[in-house]
Write a protein that holds these residues in place. Sequence first.
Motif, PDB file in Angstrom:
ATOM      1  N   ARG A  34       0.850  -1.193   0.000  1.00 38.56           N
ATOM      2  CA  ARG A  34       0.000   0.000   0.000  1.00 38.56           C
ATOM      3  C   ARG A  34       0.880   1.235   0.000  1.00 38.56           C
ATOM      4  O   ARG A  34       1.879   1.294   0.713  1.00 38.56           O
ATOM      5  CB  ARG A  34      -0.876  -0.016   1.247  1.00 38.56           C
ATOM      6  CG  ARG A  34      -1.770   1.166   1.423  1.00 38.56           C
ATOM      7  CD  ARG A  34      -2.649   0.933   2.686  1.00 38.56           C
ATOM      8  NE  ARG A  34      -3.379   2.124   3.002  1.00 38.56           N
ATOM      9  CZ  ARG A  34      -3.031   2.991   3.944  1.00 38.56           C
ATOM     10  NH1 ARG A  34      -1.965   2.787   4.676  1.00 38.56           N
ATOM     11  NH2 ARG A  34      -3.760   4.060   4.150  1.00 38.56           N
ATOM     12  N   ILE A  51       3.932   5.935  -8.953  1.00 39.67           N
ATOM     13  CA  ILE A  51       3.195   4.694  -9.245  1.00 39.67           C
ATOM     14  C   ILE A  51       4.152   3.650  -9.813  1.00 39.67           C
ATOM     15  O   ILE A  51       4.097   2.473  -9.441  1.00 39.67           O
ATOM     16  CB  ILE A  51       2.020   4.965 -10.204  1.00 39.67           C
ATOM     17  CG1 ILE A  51       1.014   5.915  -9.545  1.00 39.67           C
ATOM     18  CG2 ILE A  51       1.337   3.658 -10.610  1.00 39.67           C
ATOM     19  CD1 ILE A  51      -0.065   6.440 -10.480  1.00 39.67           C
ATOM     20  N   LEU A  54       6.134   2.169  -7.028  1.00 39.45           N
ATOM     21  CA  LEU A  54       5.307   1.213  -6.302  1.00 39.45           C
ATOM     22  C   LEU A  54       5.248  -0.124  -7.027  1.00 39.45           C
ATOM     23  O   LEU A  54       5.367  -1.188  -6.410  1.00 39.45           O
ATOM     24  CB  LEU A  54       3.898   1.789  -6.114  1.00 39.45           C
ATOM     25  CG  LEU A  54       2.897   0.903  -5.386  1.00 39.45           C
ATOM     26  CD1 LEU A  54       3.323   0.662  -3.935  1.00 39.45           C
ATOM     27  CD2 LEU A  54       1.508   1.542  -5.443  1.00 39.45           C
ATOM     28  N   VAL A  55       5.101  -0.084  -8.338  1.00 39.06           N
ATOM     29  CA  VAL A  55       5.083  -1.307  -9.152  1.00 39.06           C
ATOM     30  C   VAL A  55       6.390  -2.074  -8.982  1.00 39.06           C
ATOM     31  O   VAL A  55       6.399  -3.288  -8.752  1.00 39.06           O
ATOM     32  CB  VAL A  55       4.845  -0.966 -10.650  1.00 39.06           C
ATOM     33  CG1 VAL A  55       5.245  -2.115 -11.557  1.00 39.06           C
ATOM     34  CG2 VAL A  55       3.394  -0.585 -10.877  1.00 39.06           C
ATOM     35  N   LEU A  93      -2.959   3.964  -2.732  1.00 37.74           N
ATOM     36  CA  LEU A  93      -2.845   2.994  -3.813  1.00 37.74           C
ATOM     37  C   LEU A  93      -2.467   1.631  -3.240  1.00 37.74           C
ATOM     38  O   LEU A  93      -1.642   1.543  -2.325  1.00 37.74           O
ATOM     39  CB  LEU A  93      -1.796   3.437  -4.828  1.00 37.74           C
ATOM     40  CG  LEU A  93      -2.102   4.733  -5.571  1.00 37.74           C
ATOM     41  CD1 LEU A  93      -0.931   5.116  -6.462  1.00 37.74           C
ATOM     42  CD2 LEU A  93      -3.386   4.600  -6.380  1.00 37.74           C
ATOM     43  N   ALA A  95      -1.015  -2.052  -4.530  1.00 37.53           N
ATOM     44  CA  ALA A  95      -0.405  -2.798  -5.640  1.00 37.53           C
ATOM     45  C   ALA A  95      -0.350  -4.274  -5.278  1.00 37.53           C
ATOM     46  O   ALA A  95       0.152  -4.643  -4.214  1.00 37.53           O
ATOM     47  CB  ALA A  95       1.002  -2.280  -5.929  1.00 37.53           C
ATOM     48  N   SER A 112      -1.002  -5.142 -10.493  1.00 38.37           N
ATOM     49  CA  SER A 112      -2.207  -4.343 -10.647  1.00 38.37           C
ATOM     50  C   SER A 112      -2.211  -3.302  -9.537  1.00 38.37           C
ATOM     51  O   SER A 112      -2.018  -3.639  -8.367  1.00 38.37           O
ATOM     52  CB  SER A 112      -3.449  -5.230 -10.536  1.00 38.37           C
ATOM     53  OG  SER A 112      -4.621  -4.441 -10.535  1.00 38.37           O
ATOM     54  N   VAL A 113      -2.428  -2.040  -9.904  1.00 36.81           N
ATOM     55  CA  VAL A 113      -2.483  -0.953  -8.932  1.00 36.81           C
ATOM     56  C   VAL A 113      -3.907  -0.421  -8.909  1.00 36.81           C
ATOM     57  O   VAL A 113      -4.456  -0.059  -9.955  1.00 36.81           O
ATOM     58  CB  VAL A 113      -1.484   0.172  -9.296  1.00 36.81           C
ATOM     59  CG1 VAL A 113      -1.556   1.288  -8.256  1.00 36.81           C
ATOM     60  CG2 VAL A 113      -0.066  -0.372  -9.413  1.00 36.81           C
ATOM     61  N   ARG A 114      -4.484  -0.370  -7.711  1.00 39.26           N
ATOM     62  CA  ARG A 114      -5.870   0.081  -7.552  1.00 39.26           C
ATOM     63  C   ARG A 114      -5.949   1.237  -6.560  1.00 39.26           C
ATOM     64  O   ARG A 114      -5.117   1.352  -5.669  1.00 39.26           O
ATOM     65  CB  ARG A 114      -6.751  -1.070  -7.067  1.00 39.26           C
ATOM     66  CG  ARG A 114      -6.834  -2.185  -8.105  1.00 39.26           C
ATOM     67  CD  ARG A 114      -7.799  -3.289  -7.695  1.00 39.26           C
ATOM     68  NE  ARG A 114      -7.856  -4.307  -8.723  1.00 39.26           N
ATOM     69  CZ  ARG A 114      -8.645  -4.265  -9.795  1.00 39.26           C
ATOM     70  NH1 ARG A 114      -9.485  -3.264  -9.956  1.00 39.26           N
ATOM     71  NH2 ARG A 114      -8.632  -5.236 -10.683  1.00 39.26           N
ATOM     72  N   ASN A 115      -6.975   2.061  -6.726  1.00 44.14           N
ATOM     73  CA  ASN A 115      -7.202   3.173  -5.797  1.00 44.14           C
ATOM     74  C   ASN A 115      -8.078   2.706  -4.638  1.00 44.14           C
ATOM     75  O   ASN A 115      -8.462   1.531  -4.563  1.00 44.14           O
ATOM     76  CB  ASN A 115      -7.794   4.384  -6.532  1.00 44.14           C
ATOM     77  CG  ASN A 115      -9.153   4.112  -7.140  1.00 44.14           C
ATOM     78  OD1 ASN A 115      -9.845   3.156  -6.794  1.00 44.14           O
ATOM     79  ND2 ASN A 115      -9.561   4.952  -8.075  1.00 44.14           N
ATOM     80  N   GLU A 120      -8.928   0.000 -10.948  1.00 46.61           N
ATOM     81  CA  GLU A 120      -7.556  -0.201 -11.421  1.00 46.61           C
ATOM     82  C   GLU A 120      -7.055   1.074 -12.083  1.00 46.61           C
ATOM     83  O   GLU A 120      -7.677   1.580 -13.018  1.00 46.61           O
ATOM     84  CB  GLU A 120      -7.497  -1.382 -12.397  1.00 46.61           C
ATOM     85  CG  GLU A 120      -6.090  -1.870 -12.661  1.00 46.61           C
ATOM     86  CD  GLU A 120      -6.062  -3.202 -13.396  1.00 46.61           C
ATOM     87  OE1 GLU A 120      -5.245  -4.050 -13.025  1.00 46.61           O
ATOM     88  OE2 GLU A 120      -6.860  -3.380 -14.341  1.00 46.61           O
ATOM     89  N   THR A 123      -1.592  -0.971 -14.652  1.00 51.44           N
ATOM     90  CA  THR A 123      -1.237  -2.383 -14.725  1.00 51.44           C
ATOM     91  C   THR A 123       0.144  -2.478 -15.354  1.00 51.44           C
ATOM     92  O   THR A 123       0.505  -1.654 -16.196  1.00 51.44           O
ATOM     93  CB  THR A 123      -2.289  -3.192 -15.521  1.00 51.44           C
ATOM     94  OG1 THR A 123      -1.955  -4.575 -15.485  1.00 51.44           O
ATOM     95  CG2 THR A 123      -2.406  -2.718 -16.946  1.00 51.44           C
TER      96      THR A 123
END
Length: 138
Positions: A34, A51, A54-55, A93, A95, A112-115, A120, A123
């Motif tokens: 997170r 982002i 984070l990935v 976010l 991931a 996959s990154v989501r709020n 999503e 990706t």
Amino acid sequence: MSLHPTAERIAKESFAALIGVELVEHDEDRVVVRLPYQSKLGVGRIHGGAISALVDIAATAAFWSCPDVTPASQGATVGFTINFLKLAVRTDLIATATVRRRGGTLCTGDVSVRNDAGEEVATAMVTYKLTGYRSRTG
């Protein structure tokens, strides 16, 4: 299942800690992290670089979350392709990184990154080089 200590460190220390990444859950070949929203990540919308970081953190931790990783193991991200699907505006976010395949030295995985709303926002497909472990091809 116990996460490899290096995988846990990747998800919680160093650069990950600098940007505020938190480990949410983990299992073999799967890690969830997170990134809480902070204005330093982008005023309003979150910067694509944050982002992307984070990935990379999530994927790297997932690749190291394998009982076959040894103290002699070494790794590095080879590359990744990321698609931004929706603006991430003032939101935490999450991931989720999953290893798709472990080869002799190259591994591939998806992130996959989501709020906060579960939408999503990005990706990615990640390729990672990991040496010094006992591979299980599949």
